[in-house]
Scaffold this motif. Sequence first.
Motif, PDB file in Angstrom:
ATOM      1  N   LEU A  27      41.460  39.443  38.680  1.00  0.00           N
ATOM      2  CA  LEU A  27      42.104  40.743  38.911  1.00  0.00           C
ATOM      3  C   LEU A  27      41.491  41.818  38.017  1.00  0.00           C
ATOM      4  O   LEU A  27      41.169  42.922  38.480  1.00  0.00           O
ATOM      5  CB  LEU A  27      43.613  40.626  38.651  1.00  0.00           C
ATOM      6  N   THR A 225      39.221  37.284  45.277  1.00  0.00           N
ATOM      7  CA  THR A 225      40.048  38.326  44.649  1.00  0.00           C
ATOM      8  C   THR A 225      39.183  39.430  44.057  1.00  0.00           C
ATOM      9  O   THR A 225      39.499  40.622  44.175  1.00  0.00           O
ATOM     10  CB  THR A 225      40.935  37.699  43.559  1.00  0.00           C
ATOM     11  N   LEU A 229      39.891  43.060  45.751  1.00  0.00           N
ATOM     12  CA  LEU A 229      40.478  44.096  44.909  1.00  0.00           C
ATOM     13  C   LEU A 229      39.423  45.112  44.488  1.00  0.00           C
ATOM     14  O   LEU A 229      39.695  46.324  44.442  1.00  0.00           O
ATOM     15  CB  LEU A 229      41.130  43.459  43.683  1.00  0.00           C
ATOM     16  N   ILE A 400      46.069  40.421  45.644  1.00  0.00           N
ATOM     17  CA  ILE A 400      47.117  40.136  44.657  1.00  0.00           C
ATOM     18  C   ILE A 400      48.016  38.998  45.112  1.00  0.00           C
ATOM     19  O   ILE A 400      49.047  38.731  44.502  1.00  0.00           O
ATOM     20  CB  ILE A 400      47.971  41.390  44.392  1.00  0.00           C
TER      21      ILE A 400
END
Length: 473
Positions: A27, A225, A229, A400
């Motif tokens: 993240l 991810t 993201l 997420i």
Amino acid sequence: MSTSTSTRTRRLPAWATSFGTQIIAALFVGVILGLLAKFTGSTSAKPNGLGATLSTIGSSYVALLQTAVVPLIFTAVVSSIANLRQVSNAAKLAWNTLLWFAITAFVSVMIGIGLGVLFQPGANTGITQQAKYSGKTGDWWAFLTGLFPHNFLGLTASSTVADGGAVTTSVSFNVLQILVIAIAVGIAVLKIGAKADPFLSFTRSALEIIQKVLWWIIRIAPLGTIGLLGNAVASYGWDTIGALGKFVLAIYVGLVLVLFVFYPILVKSHGLSIKQYFSGVWPAVQLGFVSRSSIGTLPLTQRVAERNLGVPQGYASFAVPLGATTKMDGCAAIYPAVASIFVAQFFGLHLDFSQYLLIVIVSVLGSAATAGTTGAVVMLTLTLSTLGLPLAGVGLLLAIDPILDMGRTGVNVAGQALVPTIVAKRQRILDLDLYNAKRSRTAFSDDTENEESARGNEQGAQTANDGGLVAAR
């Protein structure tokens, strides 16, 4: 005389190699790379090298997940319906189980819709031009006509001609049609009986294989991810980060309301102890939170339902596995409700009352599409496609998803043990002595203290006329 030398190998601490840590690190990396790409001039229309790389990684990961959607839904739904063969003369019991699955899903999805409207998680982002939107939200007529399959797999093909004359053909699928086909096949398997055993064995084996492949795909989620993201931040900037934060908050508020308010109300209204329910089901909830898989938690869920909550073994062996594939208050009710509202608000689209009703219907009927695996991308795709909302929202929210999936799975598991307990209580086959027994240090009711009660529980499961239950060993 021989001498041996031992070499020390340095190993990273367990927390550094855990999947959760990898996701959290991904993240941060995704946000940093996304901001770097945006500040170096990358846009959704003209991405630079970094932006294009992030976009490719993210879209490739979504494509891998979508590849498993069709076989996963078909095999999971057929296998779930076929589980009814494990119980004979139990139509009333099976009907009550499915009814309470639907009731709890309905209340959960209404909580999700209420929180989506209250929190407005995707509002005021200013994102209106980038949406890959079909032009109109879903309607009742499109929903009804979309239920009828045009071919066995519900596949459709479309061709486009480029400026140079090249023809490109793409194949898509209708998740609702696949669901209808799977239900029809599952009922046929149930009616045919022993003659369908070879097909059922093949279907169950295929489901195991598909779930294993899907788990491999999920293991590379940190890489996906970063791409998803990072691409979202590069395309939409800080608005994306703020909107996703509000979305996560809305989801977890919904999960808390269902687990600690709605479920206790159900327990208390049936004359059962709330404390005993939570102390009994908590080992399975903890494992579900960590593993993010209802299927992976299934053995423990069934164990606590039988040994802690007093559900007869014959009934638990039917209801809990069925719930692990079709009873998903977190993944298939709260999450798609809030997610659909988020996507609509994020892209500046309006949902009317009929679309909210569609969310309720899809959430109640489409739970089997989640198939008990980690993640809820199938259910999200089903809901967004039914409403006609941009499927770009799938990639945005998938970034997420691991953060959300822990809480969702914990709620799923709690509900999968709750419904069999309620139904068993209503049908007067619940072992109340076992339900109210003290838990041992291993979090299970003491075996020696309740040995006779457990045996009586098992015998009662086979002879209870009120429940019409005959356990299939």
